[in-house]
Write an enzyme that holds these catalytic residues in place. Structure first.
Site, PDB file in Angstrom:
ATOM      1  N   ALA A  83     -29.219  16.520   0.869  1.00  0.00           N
ATOM      2  CA  ALA A  83     -29.205  16.019  -0.512  1.00  0.00           C
ATOM      3  C   ALA A  83     -28.962  17.147  -1.500  1.00  0.00           C
ATOM      4  O   ALA A  83     -29.476  17.149  -2.613  1.00  0.00           O
ATOM      5  CB  ALA A  83     -30.539  15.342  -0.822  1.00  0.00           C
ATOM      6  N   GLY A 137     -25.840  18.258  -2.483  1.00  0.00           N
ATOM      7  CA  GLY A 137     -24.569  18.180  -3.214  1.00  0.00           C
ATOM      8  C   GLY A 137     -24.796  17.861  -4.685  1.00  0.00           C
ATOM      9  O   GLY A 137     -25.785  17.246  -5.060  1.00  0.00           O
ATOM     10  N   ARG A 161     -18.646  13.867  -9.457  1.00  0.00           N
ATOM     11  CA  ARG A 161     -17.955  12.669  -9.957  1.00  0.00           C
ATOM     12  C   ARG A 161     -18.891  11.661 -10.625  1.00  0.00           C
ATOM     13  O   ARG A 161     -18.435  10.685 -11.216  1.00  0.00           O
ATOM     14  CB  ARG A 161     -17.181  12.003  -8.807  1.00  0.00           C
ATOM     15  N   GLY A 169     -21.450  23.844   2.754  1.00  0.00           N
ATOM     16  CA  GLY A 169     -21.002  22.869   3.748  1.00  0.00           C
ATOM     17  C   GLY A 169     -22.162  22.184   4.458  1.00  0.00           C
ATOM     18  O   GLY A 169     -23.306  22.647   4.416  1.00  0.00           O
ATOM     19  N   THR A 170     -21.833  21.064   5.120  1.00  0.00           N
ATOM     20  CA  THR A 170     -22.887  20.263   5.744  1.00  0.00           C
ATOM     21  C   THR A 170     -23.565  21.003   6.906  1.00  0.00           C
ATOM     22  O   THR A 170     -24.764  20.836   7.138  1.00  0.00           O
ATOM     23  CB  THR A 170     -22.324  18.928   6.255  1.00  0.00           C
ATOM     24  N   GLY A 179     -13.754  12.026   7.722  1.00  0.00           N
ATOM     25  CA  GLY A 179     -13.414  12.736   8.947  1.00  0.00           C
ATOM     26  C   GLY A 179     -13.045  11.730  10.028  1.00  0.00           C
ATOM     27  O   GLY A 179     -13.700  10.694  10.170  1.00  0.00           O
ATOM     28  N   ASN A 229     -16.037   9.253  10.895  1.00  0.00           N
ATOM     29  CA  ASN A 229     -17.380   9.816  10.989  1.00  0.00           C
ATOM     30  C   ASN A 229     -18.206   9.361   9.798  1.00  0.00           C
ATOM     31  O   ASN A 229     -17.818   9.554   8.656  1.00  0.00           O
ATOM     32  CB  ASN A 229     -17.247  11.343  10.995  1.00  0.00           C
ATOM     33  N   ALA A 262     -50.681 -24.462 -33.048  1.00  0.00           N
ATOM     34  CA  ALA A 262     -49.456 -23.708 -33.323  1.00  0.00           C
ATOM     35  C   ALA A 262     -49.704 -22.647 -34.382  1.00  0.00           C
ATOM     36  O   ALA A 262     -50.409 -22.882 -35.368  1.00  0.00           O
ATOM     37  CB  ALA A 262     -48.367 -24.662 -33.790  1.00  0.00           C
ATOM     38  N   TYR A 298     -56.283  -6.014 -34.637  1.00  0.00           N
ATOM     39  CA  TYR A 298     -56.055  -4.609 -34.981  1.00  0.00           C
ATOM     40  C   TYR A 298     -56.275  -4.416 -36.466  1.00  0.00           C
ATOM     41  O   TYR A 298     -55.651  -5.089 -37.291  1.00  0.00           O
ATOM     42  CB  TYR A 298     -54.612  -4.256 -34.594  1.00  0.00           C
TER      43      TYR A 298
END
Ligand code: UD1
Ligand code: CA
Length: 453
Positions: free
Chosen positions: A9, A11, A15, A79-80, A137, A167, A378, A385
C-alpha cells in the site's frame, strides 16, 4: 503452515489527483485498505504486515489502535518486489506469504482460501482472463500449458501482448525461498523497478510447479487507479451487497438503488424502497418497511416498524410497531418504546417516547421523557435550551398537549394533564387538570379600511 499476509500500500496513486493517499479513499464509506485488511483477517493469519510509503503518517493514523497490524515503511517506491522486501523483517513466524494490494478492495476470502490451500508448499498465483488485458502483466505458459513467467506490458513482445490471461498480482509464496528470490531481483526492465513478478521465473527455474487459481469474478482482482474506477467498484460492491440482502430474504424494490455503508442485520420480510442509504450498524427487525429516500445511520429498528419516505434516523432506537414519517428526523438518543407515531416535520433528539405515544406534525422534542399514550399536538416545541444550558422536559402518561404549545424546560407535565392550544407553559402542569396560558378572545366593532377612489 503458518500464514503471513503482506498488503502492499505504498503507491502514491497519482491518478487520483488527491492529497489523500489512494488507499484511504473510501469504498462503502470504508478506506480501500480497510476492505483488504478485513479480507485478510477473515483468513485468520498469524500476522498481517502493511507496507506503507506515500502519506504513510495519514495511513498509520487511519488504522491506529488496530493492534493486529504490523507496519513496514517503503520510503521510496522502487517496485513491488522491493516493497515486499521491506515487509520481510516484520514477518516473524510465517512460512507461507500471501501478497495482497491495498488498492484491490473487492477480493474475497473464499478465493484466497482456495489459493492458500492449493499452494501449501508451493507457489500460487491468482490470474484472470480479460477481454482487454492492456496494462496488466501477461502470463506466459509453455507448450505444455505450464506457467513459465510473467511479462509486464511494457516489457512484452507483440506475441506476448496477445495473451489475455493476466497477473492479478496476488500470490502465495514460500517464505524461505521468497527471501532468496527477492534478494536476486534486478531492475533492468522498462520501468527500472524491482518487479515482484520476476520471482515467478526464478521459482520455475528451481522446479516449482506454479498453482494457478482464478476468482469467481474478475472484479475481485480489479484495482483502483482513478476516481472513475473507484466509482465503478463502488457500484459493483453495492450490487454484491444488495444481492446478499435479497438472498437473505430482504425485498429491494430496485437493487441498483440502495447504498450500504456498514453492517446490516435483519429479520425476515424486510422491504426497502428506492434510494435508501444504510450506514454504520443498522439492525432491522422482522417485517420492517423503509420508504423511498431514507437515511438510517447506526439505528436499531424493531419488528413491523414502518418508516415512510424521506426520513433521516441517526443513533436512534425504534420499538416494534412504530410508524415514522414521511419527513421525520430522529436524532441521536431518540428512543421509541413501541407503537409510536412520529409524523411529518417532527424532530426528536435525546428523548424517550413511551408506548403508543404520538407526535404527528411539525414538532421539536428534545431532552424529553414522554410517557405512554401521550398525544403531542401539531407545532409543539420543547424549549430545552436557554442559550447556555439544556434542560429537561417530562411529560407523564396519557397527557395531551394542545397544538402550538411551547413547553419551557425544565418542566413536568403530570399524568393525564391537558395543555390548552397555543400556551407557553413555563411551570409544572398538574395531573388531571387543564392548564393553559391564553390571552382573552375579544370581538370589537370594526370597519375595515377601504381604498380611496
Ligand atoms: C502490477 C504487476 C502486474 C499486474 C498488476 C495488477 C508487478 C511488477 N506488476 O503492475 O503484473 O498485472 O500489478 O494490477 O508487480 N506498490 C508498492 N510499492 C512499490 C510499487 C507498487 O507498494 O514500489 C504497490 C502499489 O501501491 C499498488 C501495487 O503495489 O497497490 C501495484 O503497483 P503498480 O505499480 O500499480 O503495479 P502495476 O504496474 O499495475
Ligand atoms: Ca508500476
Amino acid at each position: 503452515m503458518k500464514l503471513g499476509v503482506v498488503i502492499l500500500a505504498a503507491g502514491q496513486g497519482k491518478r487520483m489527483r488527491s492529497s489523500l493517499p489512494k488507499v484511504l479513499h473510501r469504498l462503502a464509506d470504508q478506506p480501500l485498505l480497510g476492505h483488504v485488511i478485513d479480507c485478510a483477517r477473515a483468513l485468520s493469519p498469524q500476522e498481517i504486515v502493511v507496507v506503507h510509503g506515500h502519506g504513510g503518517g495519514q495511513v498509520l493514523d487511519a488504522f491506529a489502535g488496530q493492534s493486529d497490524l504490523r507496519w513496514a515503511e517503503q520510503a521510496e517506491q522502487l517496485g513491488t518486489g522491493h516493497a515486499l522486501q521491506q515487509a520481510l523483517p516484520a514477518l516473524h513466524s510465517a512460512d507461507q506469504v500471501l501478497v495482497l494490494y491495498g488498492d484491490v478492495p473487492l477480493i474475497l476470502p473464499d478465493t484466497l482460501r482456495q489459493l492458500v490451500e492449493a499452494t501449501a508448499h508451493g507457489f500460487g498465483l491468482l490470474t484472470v482472463t480479460l477481454d482487454d488485458p492492456s496494462g496488466y502483466g501477461r502470463i506466459v505458459r509453455n507448450d505444455g500449458g505450464r506457467v513459465q513467467r510473467i511479462v509486464e506490458q511494457r516489457d512484452a513482445d507483440p506475441e506476448e501482448l496477445t495473451v489475455r490471461e493476466v497477473n492479478t498480482g496476488i500470490m502465495c509464496l514460500p517464505r524461505i525461498e521468497l527471501e532468496r528470490w527477492l534478494s536476486g531481483l534486478s531492475n533492468r526492465n522498462a520501468q527500472g523497478e524491482y518487479y515482484l513478478t520476476d520471482v515467478l521465473a526464478m521459482a520455475v527455474a528451481e522446479g516449482f510447479d506454479i498453482q494457478v487459481c482464478q476468482p469467481a469474478s474478475a472484479l475481485e482482482a480489479e484495482g483502483v487507479n482513478d476516481r472513475v474506477q473507484l466509482a465503478a467498484l463502488e457500484r459493483a460492491h453495492q450490487r454484491r451487497l444488495a444481492e446478499r440482502l435479497m438472498l437473505d430474504g430482504v425485498t429491494l424494490r430496485d437493487p441498483m438503488r440502495i447504498d450500504i455503508r456498514g453492517r446490516v442485520t435483519h429479520g425476515y420480510d424486510v422491504e426497502i424502497d428506492v434510494n435508501v442509504v444504510l450506514e454504520g450498524d443498522v439492525q432491522l427487525g422482522h417485517g420492517v418497511r423503509i420508504g423511498a429516500n431514507c437515511v438510517l445511520r447506526n439505528v436499531s429498528i424493531g419488528d413491523n416498524v414502518e418508516i415512510h419516505e424521506h426520513c433521516v434516523l441517526e443513533q436512534a432506537q425504534v420499538g416494534p410497531g412504530s410508524k415514522i414519517g414521511p419527513f421525520a428526523r430522529l436524532r441521536p438518543g431518540a428512543q421509541l418504546a413501541g407503537d409510536a407515531h412520529i409524523g411529518n416535520f417532527v424532530e426528536i433528539k435525546k428523548s424517550q417516547i413511551g408506548r403508543g405515544s404520538k407526535v404527528n406534525h411539525l414538532s421539536y422534542i428534545g431532552d424529553t421523557d414522554i410517557g405512554e399514550g401521550v398525544n403531542i399536538g401539531a407545532g409543539t416545541i420543547t424549549c430545552n435550551y436557554d442559550g447556555a444550558n439544556k434542560h429537561k422536559t417530562v411529560i407523564a402518561d396519557n397527557a395531551f398537549i394542545g397544538s402550538n404549545t411551547a413547553l419551557v424546560a425544565p418542566l413536568t407535565v403530570g399524568p393525564n394533564a391537558t395543555i390548552g392550544a397555543g400556551s407557553v407553559i413555563s411551570r409544572d402542569a398538574p395531573q388531571d387538570k387543564l392548564t393553559l396560558t391564553r390571552a382573552k378572545q375579544l370581538s370589537l366593532n370594526w370597519k375595515r379600511p377601504t381604498k380611496e377612489k
